[in-house]
Structure formats: C-alpha cells, structure tokens
Design an enzyme around this catalytic site. Structure first.
Site, PDB file in Angstrom:
ATOM      1  CG  ASP A  66      84.883 -30.420  88.781  1.00 60.29           C
ATOM      2  OD1 ASP A  66      85.488 -29.502  89.334  1.00 60.29           O
ATOM      3  OD2 ASP A  66      83.821 -31.212  88.850  1.00 60.29           O
ATOM      4  CD  GLU A 134      87.594 -27.005  86.806  1.00 64.95           C
ATOM      5  OE1 GLU A 134      86.940 -27.256  88.056  1.00 64.95           O
ATOM      6  OE2 GLU A 134      86.756 -26.966  86.054  1.00 64.95           O
TER       7      GLU A 134
END
Length: 246
Positions: A66, A134
């Site tokens: 992320d 992610e």
C-alpha cells in the site's frame, strides 16, 4: 480452487516450478526469492509460522505494498499534474488507489487463484482481491527493490488506467459529494438507517436520505455503507444540475 491445492500432491520442486512460472507471467520478470510471493498469498487461516514462530500472513506485505503503491502514484501525479495543489493531488491519488479500483486490478490478474487458505474462496469478502494485489506489490519490493516495484505499478496501473482528464470527472463517493454540497449550501441532511429483510430472508439495510427535512432518496443494500452510497447517488442525480452550478 487455489493453485496450491491443485498441485498439492506434486513434489515441492514441482510445486515451486509451477508457481514460479505463473508469477513470472504476471510480473513480466523472473522473481529471485519465491518465498516473498508465497507469503503474499498466504491467508492467516492457513496457520503457518515463519522460522521465528511468527504467524505468516499476506497482511504485512499488504501494508508495505500500500505504501509503495501510494508513493509511485504520488510521484507520477506530481510530475504529470504540475498545476495541481496538494488537495487536488490527494483527491486524484485517492481515485486511483480506491478500494474498488484495487479490487478490479486483483480480479483482472485473477490473483485469488494463488491464495492458500483454510477458508473457502466464496467466503472471502470482495476486498480480498485488492488486498492481495497490494501484498504482491510488497513482495516485489522485498524481492527486487523499488525500481522493479515502480515498473510493475506503471505497467499494471498507470499505463492502462491512469488518465488524469478522465479521473477528474470520476466520482468515488456520492455520499461525500452530497455532504460537501449540503454543508456549502447550509442545508440540513440526515441518513435514517433501518434493517430490512428481503423475500428470501437476506439481511438488508434500508436508508432514507433527508435534506432540509424532506426525504429525497431511498435505497436498500447488504450493508449500511452501500445503502448510504446508493441513496446518495440517487440524490446526486436528482440535484445534479444545481450541484454542478456550484
């Protein structure tokens, strides 16, 4: 069915070879340390532990991915939108890395087929697709470093999906638009939420959106958040002409 389960009866070297080939096809380059990518698809329910006894889960890699994704997108927007202030750049980045968009990216790559879990795939929530996308980025960073991570994000996210002029008109939250407009116009708004049941017994949530004491939109959905967003979208279309003039 997970690719791990499909090849469960094969030897470890055969299993790694199949996984290696599949991951290389997605990445566009050969991985160095396969263990990072195996962790990227390990669900906490698997009960695995690392060499120091810590639980193995994709969640730590998701956190790292992320951050990497946000940094690459931020740098791209900084360079490609020199006219944008901090608020503009933040809003545009939010549109690109929205949970909805990340889920779409994970689905496009069919990443869920790699997930190793004791939980049936159909029991996973929708966000599993974006989460493991992610975590894959986090694995790339650990395995190959920032340049490869940046290259992957450019190829899979920026080149095919990031069109600044198109994104400027994309709405990621109708509820936020309604609230912002009501606050600007000094209008009172209220979301009245109640539980409802469909004919088949499925649990639903109903929402009535009132502005200045008048119900302007109603909606039902499987969660409060979705019901509020759906009602907000209907209200937006009802007031779009007035809102777009402001």
């Amino acid at each position: 069915m997970s690719i791990f389960k499909k090849i469960f009866k094969k030897s470890r070297s055969q299993e790694d070879g199949i996984f290696f080939d599949a991951i290389q096809k997605i990445l566009g380059f050969p991985p160095n340390e396969l263990i990072h990518y195996q962790k990227a698809f390990t669900h906490r329910s698997s009960g695995k532990l690392d060499s120091t006894g810590n639980p193995v889960s994709y969640e730590r890699l998701e956190f790292l991915g992320d951050a990497m994704l946000s940094s690459v997108i931020a740098a791209h927007l900084f360079n490609e939108a020199p006219f944008g202030d901090e608020g503009y750049l933040t809003k545009m980045r939010s549109k690109i890395v929205s949970r909805e968009h990340l889920n779409e990216l994970g689905k496009d790559l069919d990443l869920i087929r790699f997930v190793e879990s004791k939980v049936p795939v159909q029991h996973f929530g929708e966000n599993i697709h974006g989460n493991i996308f992610e975590s894959l980025i986090g694995a790339i960073y650990l395995d190959k470093g920032y340049p490869f991570c940046e290259k992957f994000i450019h190829q899979k996210v920026i080149i095919p999906y990031v069109d600044i002029s198109r994104l400027e008109g994309k709405v990621i939250s109708y509820k936020s638009l309604i609230i912002e407009w009501c606050q600007k116009e000094k209008k009172l708004f209220h979301y009245d939420i109640f539980e409802d049941n469909a004919i088949d017994g499925q649990r639903l949530f109903g929402v009535k959106l009132s502005i200045d004491g008048k119900v302007v939109a109603k909606a039902r959905a499987t969660s409060k958040k979705k019901a509020e967003e759906k009602a907000s979208q209907r209200a937006y279309f009802a007031f779009q002409e007035k809102m777009d003039k402001k």
